[in-house]
Design an enzyme around this catalytic site. Structure first.
Site, PDB file in Angstrom:
ATOM      1  N   SER A  25    -148.445 -26.603  64.109  1.00  0.00           N
ATOM      2  CA  SER A  25    -147.396 -27.612  63.962  1.00  0.00           C
ATOM      3  C   SER A  25    -146.424 -27.496  65.132  1.00  0.00           C
ATOM      4  O   SER A  25    -146.452 -26.532  65.898  1.00  0.00           O
ATOM      5  CB  SER A  25    -146.632 -27.447  62.640  1.00  0.00           C
ATOM      6  N   TYR A 202    -132.682 -14.557  62.888  1.00  0.00           N
ATOM      7  CA  TYR A 202    -133.543 -15.413  63.706  1.00  0.00           C
ATOM      8  C   TYR A 202    -133.053 -15.449  65.145  1.00  0.00           C
ATOM      9  O   TYR A 202    -133.834 -15.267  66.095  1.00  0.00           O
ATOM     10  CB  TYR A 202    -133.578 -16.828  63.126  1.00  0.00           C
ATOM     11  N   LYS A 206    -134.976 -14.092  68.651  1.00  0.00           N
ATOM     12  CA  LYS A 206    -135.263 -14.914  69.828  1.00  0.00           C
ATOM     13  C   LYS A 206    -134.602 -14.347  71.082  1.00  0.00           C
ATOM     14  O   LYS A 206    -135.161 -14.439  72.180  1.00  0.00           O
ATOM     15  CB  LYS A 206    -134.813 -16.356  69.582  1.00  0.00           C
TER      16      LYS A 206
END
Length: 333
Positions: A25, A202, A206
């Site tokens: 996706s 998160y 990153k």
């Protein structure tokens, strides 16, 4: 193991091969489509093989240009099994794209990987760190003229940009890596050793991706010739990455990015930009964070976006590398 097509079709054994994680996706899927259209053979590394096959077929990708292989980046045994399965194909590896990510901002308590690590960091950072290290020898052996290892970054993890300063729930901040120093298992939930904040976990993961790419460049580019870069293709505000956010956010956020910040890009455009960074000769410089900017402008070329001094700090990069190696069962310096 299920494959969309035989993995070494005789008609395409000479095609360069790229592995893209999280290719069922979003940016990964559309990047796979763009690279397949450019003549690459794409290995779509997905947690859900059937979903990946359906997604590729829905986009009309030529079955001779891709295969789907299973990987769960949050499970280190799965990463190692994927590497073994890839080696068994006998294919050369010419590019690796570390794209997959989990974003679970509504969690109140951390989910943990089978190894006991907070799941955002375990998947987005540890899994890709392990995968990159295990596949680097394959990239080194490739005869492709421009072998590349590309990691998807994000504006929200780079405090040198406005998006990286947003305090909700908190900007990315690894502190002194106290959580990793402590082993990163229960009761530790965050890299900096602080209280659990799912959205920050998160962002931290990153930021680790972006620091790791710089460290890969420092350690291996001069010796191997492999190009190590990150990129931010623009704000793909309607990507499935945001499927665990509140429904209102999923409606308002794309509108806000399209009409207020002007940072919005489609999944297809983001995928094409990913393909450019993987394949085009304009992107052979190593150690760069490529960006098209926070505000999109027609015809704008990519540029090298600076990271903060902290994110570029070599001492921090070395310590993050060694602590992550310990968490993933790899040798340290």
């Amino acid at each position: 193991m299920t494959h969309a097509t035989p993995i070494a079709s005789a008609a395409h054994t000479a095609a360069p091969t790229v592995i893209i994680t999280g290719a069922s996706s979003g940016v990964g899927l559309y990047g796979a489509k763009a690279l397949a259209a450019r003549g690459w053979f794409v290995i779509m590394a997905c947690r859900d093989v059937a979903k990946g096959e359906r997604a590729a077929a829905a986009l009309g990708m030529s079955p001779e240009r891709y295969t789907v292989m299973p990987i769960d980046l949050g499970v280190q045994a799965s990463v190692r099994a994927f590497v073994d399965a890839f080696a068994a194909t006998g294919r050369s590896l010419d590019a690796l794209v570390c794209n997959a990510a989990v974003y679970l901002p509504r969690l109140k308590q951390p989910m943990r990987s089978p190894e006991g690590y907070e799941i955002s960091v375990a998947t987005n950072h540890f899994g890709h760190f392990l995968l990159a290290n295990l596949l680097l020898p394959s990239l080194e052996r490739s005869s492709h003229p421009s072998r590349r290892l590309i990691i998807l970054g994000t504006v929200t993890a780079n405090a040198a940009e406005f998006g990286g300063k947003i305090p909700i729930p908190a900007p990315a901040n690894l502190g002194e890596l106290a959580g990793l120093e402590a082993g990163f298992r229960d009761p530790v939930t965050m890299i900096d050793g602080g209280a659990f904040k799912a959205g920050k976990a998160y962002k931290d993961s990153k930021l680790c991706n972006m620091i790791t790419s710089r460290e890969l460049h420092r350690r291996f580019h001069a010796r191997t010739g492999v190009v190590f870069n990150t990129l931010y293709p623009g704000c793909v505000a309607d990507t499935p990455l945001f499927r665990h956010t509140p429904r209102a956010f999923q409606v308002i956020f794309p509108w806000f990015q399209k009409n207020i910040t002007k940072g919005y890009v489609t999944q297809e455009l983001a995928g094409d930009r990913l393909a450019q960074v993987v394949a085009d000769p304009e992107f052979t410089q190593s150690g760069v964070h490529w960006s098209w900017g926070n505000r999109q402008r027609a015809g704008r070329a990519a540029f090298a976006q600076p990271l903060t001094a902290r994110a570029s700090d070599e001492a921090l990069g070395r310590r993050l590398w060694d602590l992550t190696a310990q968490c993933t069962g790899l040798p340290t310096e």
